[in-house]
Design a protein around this motif. Structure first.
Motif, PDB file in Angstrom:
ATOM      1  N   GLY A 102      -4.750   4.358  22.364  1.00 15.99           N
ATOM      2  CA  GLY A 102      -3.910   5.844  22.079  1.00 15.99           C
ATOM      3  C   GLY A 102      -2.949   5.930  23.144  1.00 15.99           C
TER       4      GLY A 102
ATOM      5  N   PRO B 171       0.577  -1.681  -0.052  1.00 14.16           N
ATOM      6  CA  PRO B 171      -0.187   0.084  -0.027  1.00 14.16           C
ATOM      7  C   PRO B 171       0.793   1.251  -0.023  1.00 14.16           C
ATOM      8  CG  PRO B 171      -0.673  -1.698   1.713  1.00 14.16           C
ATOM      9  CD  PRO B 171       0.547  -2.418   1.123  1.00 14.16           C
ATOM     10  N   VAL B 172       1.816   0.991   0.651  1.00 13.39           N
ATOM     11  CA  VAL B 172       3.118   2.056   0.847  1.00 13.39           C
ATOM     12  C   VAL B 172       3.491   2.943  -0.904  1.00 13.39           C
ATOM     13  CG1 VAL B 172       4.987   3.326   1.230  1.00 13.39           C
ATOM     14  CG2 VAL B 172       3.136   1.988   2.736  1.00 13.39           C
TER      15      VAL B 172
ATOM     16  N   SER C 199     -10.024   5.417   4.786  1.00  9.65           N
ATOM     17  CA  SER C 199      -9.838   4.543   5.951  1.00  9.65           C
ATOM     18  C   SER C 199      -9.582   6.540   6.711  1.00  9.65           C
ATOM     19  CB  SER C 199      -8.443   3.867   6.862  1.00  9.65           C
ATOM     20  OG  SER C 199      -7.243   4.443   6.494  1.00  9.65           O
ATOM     21  N   LEU C 200      -9.044   6.375   8.679  1.00 16.15           N
ATOM     22  CA  LEU C 200      -9.320   7.651   9.254  1.00 16.15           C
ATOM     23  C   LEU C 200      -8.292   7.351  10.389  1.00 16.15           C
ATOM     24  CD1 LEU C 200     -10.864   9.809  10.438  1.00 16.15           C
ATOM     25  CD2 LEU C 200     -12.513   8.256  11.523  1.00 16.15           C
ATOM     26  N   SER C 201      -7.548   7.939   9.834  1.00 14.84           N
ATOM     27  CA  SER C 201      -6.441   8.259  11.391  1.00 14.84           C
ATOM     28  C   SER C 201      -6.619   9.589  12.766  1.00 14.84           C
ATOM     29  CB  SER C 201      -5.759   8.500  10.147  1.00 14.84           C
ATOM     30  OG  SER C 201      -4.943   7.849   9.890  1.00 14.84           O
ATOM     31  N   ILE C 202      -6.063   8.943  13.242  1.00 18.76           N
ATOM     32  CA  ILE C 202      -6.502   9.661  14.287  1.00 18.76           C
ATOM     33  C   ILE C 202      -5.187  10.295  14.777  1.00 18.76           C
ATOM     34  CG2 ILE C 202      -7.621  10.363  17.139  1.00 18.76           C
ATOM     35  CD1 ILE C 202      -9.884   8.871  15.350  1.00 18.76           C
TER      36      ILE C 202
ATOM     37  N   SER D 259       0.865   6.888  15.469  1.00 21.92           N
ATOM     38  CA  SER D 259      -0.796   6.849  15.215  1.00 21.92           C
ATOM     39  C   SER D 259      -1.358   6.065  15.467  1.00 21.92           C
ATOM     40  CB  SER D 259      -0.455   8.510  14.059  1.00 21.92           C
ATOM     41  OG  SER D 259      -0.819   7.494  12.682  1.00 21.92           O
ATOM     42  N   LEU D 260      -2.234   6.636  14.411  1.00 23.90           N
ATOM     43  CA  LEU D 260      -3.699   5.350  15.117  1.00 23.90           C
ATOM     44  C   LEU D 260      -4.369   5.622  13.796  1.00 23.90           C
ATOM     45  CD1 LEU D 260      -5.402   2.814  17.060  1.00 23.90           C
ATOM     46  CD2 LEU D 260      -5.781   4.777  18.412  1.00 23.90           C
ATOM     47  N   SER D 261      -4.559   4.709  13.499  1.00 22.71           N
ATOM     48  CA  SER D 261      -5.707   4.125  12.648  1.00 22.71           C
ATOM     49  C   SER D 261      -6.938   3.046  12.557  1.00 22.71           C
ATOM     50  CB  SER D 261      -5.029   3.969  11.035  1.00 22.71           C
ATOM     51  OG  SER D 261      -4.167   4.865  10.467  1.00 22.71           O
ATOM     52  N   ILE D 262      -7.545   4.097  12.067  1.00 21.97           N
ATOM     53  CA  ILE D 262      -8.962   3.005  12.781  1.00 21.97           C
ATOM     54  C   ILE D 262      -9.805   2.440  11.336  1.00 21.97           C
ATOM     55  CG2 ILE D 262     -11.372   2.691  13.611  1.00 21.97           C
ATOM     56  CD1 ILE D 262     -10.247   4.572  15.494  1.00 21.97           C
ATOM     57  N   LEU D 263      -9.779   1.059  11.513  1.00 19.05           N
ATOM     58  CA  LEU D 263      -9.202   0.395   9.994  1.00 19.05           C
ATOM     59  C   LEU D 263     -11.013  -0.070  10.213  1.00 19.05           C
ATOM     60  CD1 LEU D 263      -6.846   1.214   9.084  1.00 19.05           C
ATOM     61  CD2 LEU D 263      -6.147  -0.939  10.057  1.00 19.05           C
TER      62      LEU D 263
ATOM     63  N   ALA E 126      -3.965  -1.714   4.497  1.00 15.90           N
ATOM     64  CA  ALA E 126      -3.181  -0.204   5.655  1.00 15.90           C
ATOM     65  C   ALA E 126      -2.278  -0.348   5.160  1.00 15.90           C
ATOM     66  CB  ALA E 126      -4.062  -1.256   6.398  1.00 15.90           C
ATOM     67  N   ALA E 127      -2.182   1.045   6.120  1.00 17.94           N
ATOM     68  CA  ALA E 127      -0.606   1.423   5.707  1.00 17.94           C
ATOM     69  C   ALA E 127      -0.147   1.592   7.463  1.00 17.94           C
ATOM     70  CB  ALA E 127      -0.343   3.024   5.166  1.00 17.94           C
TER      71      ALA E 127
ATOM     72  N   VAL F  61      -5.203  10.843  22.254  1.00 17.25           N
ATOM     73  CA  VAL F  61      -6.693  10.589  22.298  1.00 17.25           C
ATOM     74  C   VAL F  61      -6.786   9.734  23.175  1.00 17.25           C
ATOM     75  CG1 VAL F  61      -7.399   7.928  21.485  1.00 17.25           C
ATOM     76  CG2 VAL F  61      -5.555   9.777  20.397  1.00 17.25           C
ATOM     77  N   HIS F  62      -6.379   9.378  24.470  1.00 14.99           N
ATOM     78  CA  HIS F  62      -7.406   8.543  25.677  1.00 14.99           C
ATOM     79  C   HIS F  62      -7.555   9.781  25.886  1.00 14.99           C
ATOM     80  CE1 HIS F  62      -3.686   9.949  27.884  1.00 14.99           C
ATOM     81  NE2 HIS F  62      -4.071  10.513  28.633  1.00 14.99           N
TER      82      HIS F  62
END
Lengths: 342, 342
Positions: free
Chosen positions: B88, A50-51, A97-100, B97-101, B115-116, A71-72
């Motif tokens: 987190g 993917p990268v 996809s969603l990154s926090i 960093s954190l991704s929600i997949l 997913a990267a 985040v916490h």
DNA sequence: CTGTTAGCGCATTCAA
DNA sequence: TTGAATGCGCTAACAG
């Protein structure tokens, strides 16, 4: 060692390009070579990286939600969860996809530099903030929630000032004059010192307007106390603990976030105060649990999910080079039973 | 057009490598060239591309939390928020960093392919699930929460079966015999049909053991009704609506997730049932709001935050090639006041 | 201390 | 329909 596109090409006796087509545009190659390539890929357990794919295509297929705290901490607030749900909703529709994204080691600029995303939804960004520079440098499209709009800056929010004015009108109409206000403590980041103050200022301005109608000053008024607190139940509880011990304790506590009211309720009960008989509580957000509290919370509803959703949709528009603009959403004071006449 | 490392190198009259050092290992170049490079970078607004950097370094600096449903569904459950907070927390410590997949267009395999991330925390994965193949193909280290461990599969969970047995022991000790159980509906994914059933099975097994001690069968027992519900308050409310209308309604409702009890409380009150006088409610999770409910919820506490934290820490160990193993955490039945004798 | 040279793995022209 | 060549932007040996 994982196999690469080269291995597959070699084994299949074709070029890399053909393998790439097999995965991205099968219509461009013969049915035969396609199945052969896929078989070999299956055997070798090949899966395109993917990268590398992102580097070549110049987009990542993911967007980020940039929060000003860890985040916490931030996820303790269900209002934030609602926003994320809204963003997630459109990510889902769009196949993104969603990154926090939170400050790396307390430094937000690091986060932005390293963020492998196509765009950003942010919180509480307004004109003039130094962090904007980084967005522009990275060329990252972004939209902010609960910030402040500008010609270059699209914001999804509510009219905090009007909502606050309406809230205070109500509080005063109920006869309250001894008021405690739990403002959200500013988030102080080493690289950007003015986070999250926008909402605070607007709301205080709204209060000021409302109070002025009765000739009451907000500042320099011993009956009105302003506290700066985290948006957590613990901090609100601790403040309330001290507050209720005072001889001149307030008849109403106004919280800037529902999550705080849990702490307020807890401490009030512990000290024998009865909501709303001995003390009233009113707040902002209307998180999903507000109506289940005891007593059910009177609060200004603001659409967290919708904000997230719309922000993400606007971001999609930006990515698609469509024109976009800021949006002001409606609020509503939800009268339940935590507020009573004094 | 954003400027690249080449532009900077050119302008500074140095090679790309030197520029790279300036950003990654300043100690390897002279103070002079460093400042010159940084100045030029500043002028041109240069910022290293995270994707290219990732490709070259072979790690992304982010980990993923893989959930079996859309974000807007999954985040309705505060227990999930707790897990994310835990993950987190360590991301923050580690500068990741954190991704929600979540499933892309309902297809989880697509998510995993694209997913990267350097590793994954997953939910409810057990031996034999077809999805495992994808993790291995991608070479993605992962640890699962609330799944099932195996020689190749590290799980962070609780002893659901024992916790359930204890819960049912208590329910029976309070004299309840007419019981409704709200099991979590399995998440059916097109590519992996057996998600989230692990916890269900363990808990039902625990119930069976407990009931057996009193000679009561779980299945084929008209006094015990099992419903499969979403982990949402709405679905639980709707089920409760129908349930309470029955002539033979239960004396206790056992929920598999606290979030469901909000719906249960709401519908019970609407239909004039008084918790716990006319009907009892007991559940699993102990989300932060459980103690604020009215009446406060009796529930099996399980450490959501800690699960997330430990799962992420174990993942860090995996990435560092340290040896790891599965972990079983403690639970505790928190007696509050939603459960009473019949 | 700095520059040269190879990659990293894939997508995408352009020819054939 | 396929293949060769080139580029994406950066890092990392190695050489000097």
């Amino acid at each position: 060692m994982r196999s690469t596109i080269n291995d597959i090409a070699l084994r299949a006796g074709v070029s890399k390009a053909t393998v790439s087509f097999a995965f991205n545009n099968p219509s461009k190659i013969s049915k035969d070579t396609y199945t052969r390539i896929m078989e070999i890929a299956g055997e070798l357990g090949y899966v395109p990286d993917p990268v590398a794919r992102t580097l070549a295509k110049k987009h990542t297929g993911s967007i980020g939600f940039l929060v000003p705290q860890a985040v916490h901490e931030v996820l303790q607030n269900p209002y934030i969860s609602e926003i994320i749900r809204g963003i997630g909703y459109v990510c889902d529709n769009e196949g993104l996809s969603l990154s926090i994204l939170s400050p790396l080691k307390g430094v937000l600029s690091q986060t932005i530099r390293n963020a492998a995303v196509d765009g950003l939804v942010t919180l509480g960004i307004g004109p003039g903030m130094s962090i904007l520079e980084l967005f522009y440098q990275r060329g990252l499209p972004f939209v902010t929630i609960d910030g402040k709009s500008d010609k270059m800056l699209v914001n999804i929010g509510i009219d905090d000032s009007a909502a606050a004015e309406n809230l205070m009108d109500t509080v005063l109409a109920y006869g309250h004059r001894k008021i405690a206000i739990y403002v959200l403590k500013d988030v102080l980041l080493p690289d950007d010192a003015d986070f999250s103050s926008i909402v605070n200022e607007c709301r205080l301005e709204g209060f000021r307007r409302s109070l002025a109608k009765k000739g009451i000053p907000l500042e320099k008024n011993s009956d009105i106390q302003i506290f700066y607190t985290d948006s957590s139940m613990e901090d609100a509880r601790d403040i309330t603990h001290d507050l209720l011990a005072l001889k001149n304790s307030p008849s109403v506590i106004i919280c800037f976030a529902d999550i705080q009211t849990f702490g307020v309720y807890e401490e009030c009960k512990r000290q024998g105060f009865v909501i709303p008989d001995t003390i009233s509580v009113i707040s902002f957000d209307d998180i999903p649990f507000a109506r289940f509290m005891s007593p059910p919370l009177t609060t200004v509803r603001q659409p967290g999910f919708l904000k997230g959703q719309v922000a993400a949709e606007v971001l999609m528009d930006m990515l698609a080079k469509r024109t976009v603009s800021s949006i002001v959403m409606d609020t509503e004071l939800i009268i339940r039973s935590s507020l009573a006449s004094v």
